[in-house]
Write a protein that holds these residues in place. Sequence first.
Motif, mmCIF file in Angstrom:
data_model
loop_
_atom_site.group_PDB
_atom_site.id
_atom_site.type_symbol
_atom_site.label_atom_id
_atom_site.label_comp_id
_atom_site.label_asym_id
_atom_site.label_seq_id
_atom_site.Cartn_x
_atom_site.Cartn_y
_atom_site.Cartn_z
ATOM 1 N N PHE A 98 0.829 -1.206 0.000
ATOM 2 C CA PHE A 98 0.000 0.000 0.000
ATOM 3 C C PHE A 98 0.863 1.255 0.000
ATOM 4 N N ASP A 99 0.321 2.313 -0.562
ATOM 5 C CA ASP A 99 0.911 3.640 -0.422
ATOM 6 C C ASP A 99 0.499 4.162 0.952
ATOM 7 N N LEU A 100 1.463 4.214 1.858
ATOM 8 C CA LEU A 100 1.193 4.598 3.244
ATOM 9 C C LEU A 100 1.501 6.060 3.526
ATOM 10 N N SER A 101 1.680 6.863 2.492
ATOM 11 C CA SER A 101 2.149 8.234 2.690
ATOM 12 C C SER A 101 1.236 9.032 3.613
ATOM 13 N N THR A 102 -0.053 8.780 3.576
ATOM 14 C CA THR A 102 -0.970 9.503 4.463
ATOM 15 C C THR A 102 -0.653 9.230 5.926
ATOM 16 N N LEU A 103 -0.234 8.003 6.225
ATOM 17 C CA LEU A 103 0.022 7.630 7.608
ATOM 18 C C LEU A 103 1.350 8.159 8.135
ATOM 19 N N LEU A 184 -1.031 -0.880 -3.992
ATOM 20 C CA LEU A 184 -0.057 -0.815 -5.080
ATOM 21 C C LEU A 184 -0.398 -1.812 -6.183
ATOM 22 N N ARG A 185 -1.130 -2.885 -5.826
ATOM 23 C CA ARG A 185 -1.628 -3.856 -6.801
ATOM 24 C C ARG A 185 -3.121 -3.998 -6.575
ATOM 25 N N GLY A 218 -9.209 1.546 3.247
ATOM 26 C CA GLY A 218 -9.433 1.756 1.824
ATOM 27 C C GLY A 218 -9.656 0.468 1.078
ATOM 28 N N GLU A 219 -9.270 0.476 -0.201
ATOM 29 C CA GLU A 219 -9.491 -0.653 -1.096
ATOM 30 C C GLU A 219 -8.512 -1.794 -0.811
ATOM 31 N N PRO A 220 -8.894 -3.037 -1.155
ATOM 32 C CA PRO A 220 -8.000 -4.180 -0.947
ATOM 33 C C PRO A 220 -6.873 -4.235 -1.964
ATOM 34 N N CYS A 221 -5.821 -4.923 -1.569
ATOM 35 C CA CYS A 221 -4.650 -5.139 -2.418
ATOM 36 C C CYS A 221 -4.556 -6.619 -2.764
ATOM 37 N N TRP A 222 -3.993 -6.928 -3.919
ATOM 38 C CA TRP A 222 -3.762 -8.306 -4.352
ATOM 39 C C TRP A 222 -2.368 -8.735 -3.932
ATOM 40 N N ASP A 230 -5.633 -8.431 0.577
ATOM 41 C CA ASP A 230 -5.233 -7.812 1.838
ATOM 42 C C ASP A 230 -5.953 -6.476 2.021
ATOM 43 N N LEU A 231 -6.421 -6.244 3.224
ATOM 44 C CA LEU A 231 -6.962 -4.949 3.620
ATOM 45 C C LEU A 231 -6.035 -4.355 4.670
ATOM 46 N N LEU A 232 -5.727 -3.073 4.530
ATOM 47 C CA LEU A 232 -4.924 -2.408 5.550
ATOM 48 C C LEU A 232 -5.876 -1.950 6.646
#
Length: 253
Positions: A98-103, A184-185, A218-222, A230-232
């Motif tokens: 995931f793009d974690l920049s917000t965190l 990211l995916r 947010g949205e899930p990642c593959w 995966d969900l963050l």
Amino acid sequence: MTAQSVRPRRSARRLKTDITRNPVLIEEAQRLRYRVFSKEYDSDLGADIPGLDADSFDTACDHLVVTDSDTGELVATTRILHQADTSRVGGFYSAGEFDLSTLNHLPGAVAELGRTCVHPDYRNGATISLLWSAVAEYLVAHNVDYLIGCASISMSDGGLKAWRIARHLQREYLADDSFRVYPLRDLPHLTHIVDEERPVDVPPLLKAYMRLGARVCGEPCWDPDFRCADLLVLLEVDKLASRYSRHFLGKAS
């Protein structure tokens, strides 16, 4: 299920928890992780060593293990990566998904929970409660303000279950915009209509996250190695401490 496949359950088990960086115990945890995850996600996990779910993050983490005192068997585990140790491994594991920049702008210390699993014979409220009690004590003792982690959902049915669970959690437990992350995916979208009327069967560990007050970001990642979605998820520790302190830590809330 046939009668022969039912394993007898003992009426009481004596379980103990430990926080460790002992290589021997970590290898036991890695073997349990492999047995559980390879079966549930029908994947070899991209393992470099057969039978071990191991990666570079393990050496930087504190490992929480639950052991059956009567048998000595390690029956549950999770690992915690504190923000102070991320420089050793280049960041959090979830930053690879995931793009974690917000965190990055969160006011306080962040830790990441990962690779949580419980032996099938020990998947009950007592074991999971003991596991979370030890996690809660760790978070308070190490002054952690936010706990993040990737919660996985099997894609063995092609993704229908994962999308139904993801949509349900986004409706009921979506975090504020200030906690939003981006995969990211992207998880492949289904071409057929998802039935929203049937009850959603949320996995027990993911359900435990939500009961503790966690939110999905947010949205899930593959995840191609685990063949899962995966969900963050994010948990604000002060809300955990106030809501569950009596239950987990024995303190007045």
